[in-house]
Design an enzyme around this catalytic site. Structure first.
Site: not given
Ligand code: NAD
Length: 471
Positions: A65-66, A70, A94, A106, A364
């Site tokens: 969605h973005r 990450k 998160k 991940k 990050s």
């Protein structure tokens, strides 16, 4: 795990279901946000000491969605697709909680890093990077890994270098991964970030008397007795800051080979960490009692149980014997779904992983911004701040006709370093996110704990993003 609890992924999914049941979302969207969008498995050979070894790894993308997505890369002897998918889902939730504009992902590679020397690890990491990058699972604009268990700045520097050599024309190549050493495009404060975020999160929790009252504890962090499981990157920094800066007493540290306990004087985290690195374990650490069955120490009496090792540590088997009134989930998924239910019914307060260990991804994000903007934080404004600070000191001295004390003057005229800015951004992020979570917890009847509240905060944001995109 000697129990029949749900797997890590099933646990996360059930926690998701609990939270989503309190929201009025379209069924299709509920389904979409629950499952991983894509999972890529690689198998590649590397010649190690004259023989070929075949390594298996994964990169799971939970939600786009973005972009970029990450999430860390984990090196461990036991990694599975189930685990990587669970961790990717946690990353989506998160990032939304701390308003970091990334999707969740991940990676994992099945290997015990302690079985290989530095040169071998470099070859393995470079080959893994090559295979992931070839399929778009490493890219500054699509998918940006970071460190996790078993990896750190060194692995990230190899990944960045390999990516740069594959795509030399990409001016943002160094932004393909975060958690790099500061001399390789990293940002100051990234190594400590997750532990620092745990400290800031706990500080914010203790600022709210009515939340603290739920634990039946009194006062702030000062003097609290903490048991820490896992003295790696996250556990070491969190324990060190809570002890050295906030006055907590670390009464036990649980590691792979057992636990050490010193209830009376507490343990010096720095010394234990040195000892652990030199001896590959905590057994024999001076002035502490060694307990071979470290897992049992999770059940010891303390004020805060800080879980910073790995998933599935509190299960239906040991949950009923946990005596800590407050559990800080610094690791991902340390409590199974069944244990979570049991602990809640016992009145244990849990500060959930999706919020508490978000400091790593927050910093990050700062590193990624620094990389794509190609300028160090503070570089443009630092001198100006110093000049303005000097003018303020001179004005005060002129008005009072006496000198401002040197230490105060240095603080006013010093200007903010990159580390100051990173810590300040992280502190602000952790405080805001906690207030948002407790706002939901305090205001919605169906939301009965901080974990459900954290999921609700995140799912509402992700759902809004998808809806606005037309999905
Ligand atoms: P790490 O490898 O640096 O440290 C893990 C520590 O736990 C090691 O000291 C290890 O010896 C110990 N450990 C392993 N198994 C254990 C056991 N059974 N009992 C007791 N101790 C044990 O890893 P890390 O980066 O500190 O990550 C720890 C946890 O935090 C993981 O769940 C990870 O996903 C999560 N996390 C890490 C980051 C990060 O920035 N590194 C960010 C968010 C979440």
């Amino acid at each position: 795990m000697t129990n029949n609890d749900l797997t890590f992924l099933e646990s996360i999914n059930r926690m998701y279901d609990r939270a989503v049941a309190t929201l009025d979302l379209r069924p299709g969207l509920v389904h979409k946000m629950r499952r991983c969008q894509s999972v890529y498995q690689v198998r590649f050979p590397v010649e190690i000491r004259g023989k070929y070894e075949v390594f298996t790894g994964w990169r799971a993308v939970h939600s786009e969605h973005r972009l970029p997505v990450k999430g860390g890369i984990r090196y461990a002897s036991v990694v599975s697709q189930d685990e990587v998918e669970a961790l990717a889902a946690l990353m989506s939730y998160k990032c939304a909680i701390v308003d970091v504009p990334f999707g969740g992902a991940k990676g994992g590679l099945c290997l015990n890093p302690r079985d290989y020397d530095k040169c071998e690890l470099e070859c393995i990491t470079r080959r893994f990077t090559h295979d992931l990058a070839a399929k778009g699972f490493i890219s500054p604009s699509l998918d940006v890994p970071a460190p996790d268990m078993g990896t750190g700045p060194q692995e990230m520097a190899w990944i960045a270098d390999e990516y740069r050599s594959l795509y030399p024309n990409d001016i943002n190549a160094v932004a393909c991964v975060t958690g790099k050493p500061p001399t390789q495009g990293g940002v100051q404060g990234r190594v400590e970030a997750t532990g620092r975020g745990v400290q800031y999160g706990l500080r914010e929790f203790f600022r709210h008397d009515d939340d603290v009252a739920l634990t039946r504890l009194k006062g702030g962090i000062d003097g609290k007795r903490i048991i820490v499981q896992g003295l790696g990157n996250v556990g070491y920094h969190a324990a060190k800051f809570l002890r050295d800066e906030d006055g907590a007493r670390i009464i036990a540290i649980i590691e792979r080979d057992g636990a050490i306990v010193n209830e009376q004087d507490g343990l010096n985290v720095e010394e234990v960490s040195h000892y652990l690195q030199e001896n590959q374990g905590v057994k024999g650490f001076p002035n502490a009692q060694f307990i071979e069955n470290g897992h049992k120490v999770l059940e010891a009496e303390c004020d805060i149980l800080l879980l910073a090792a790995l998933e599935g540590q509190i299960t239906s088997e040991n949950a009923s014997r946990i005596r800590a009134p407050l559990i800080a989930e610094a690791a991902n998924g340390p409590i199974t779904f069944e244990a979570d239910e049991q602990l809640r019914s016992m009145g244990t307060v849990i500060i959930p992983d999706v919020y508490l260990n978000a400091g790593g991804v927050t910093v990050s994000y700062f590193e990624w911004i620094k990389n794509i903007s190609h300028v160090r934080f503070g570089r443009l404004e630092n001198r100006l701040e110093q000049v303005r600070g000097k003018a303020i000191v001179e004005a005060i001295e002129g008005a009072l006709e006496r000198k401002v004390p040197d230490d105060l003057s240095a603080r006013i005229t010093g200007g903010a370093s990159e580390l100051d800015l990173v810590r300040s951004g992280l502190d602000d992020t952790m405080c805001r996110a906690y207030r948002e979570i407790r706002g939901v917890y305090r205001s919605r009847e169906l939301v009965t704990d901080l974990r459900a509240a954290a999921y609700v905060v995140s799912l509402e944001k992700i759902a809004r993003a998808y809806t606005e995109m037309g999905i």
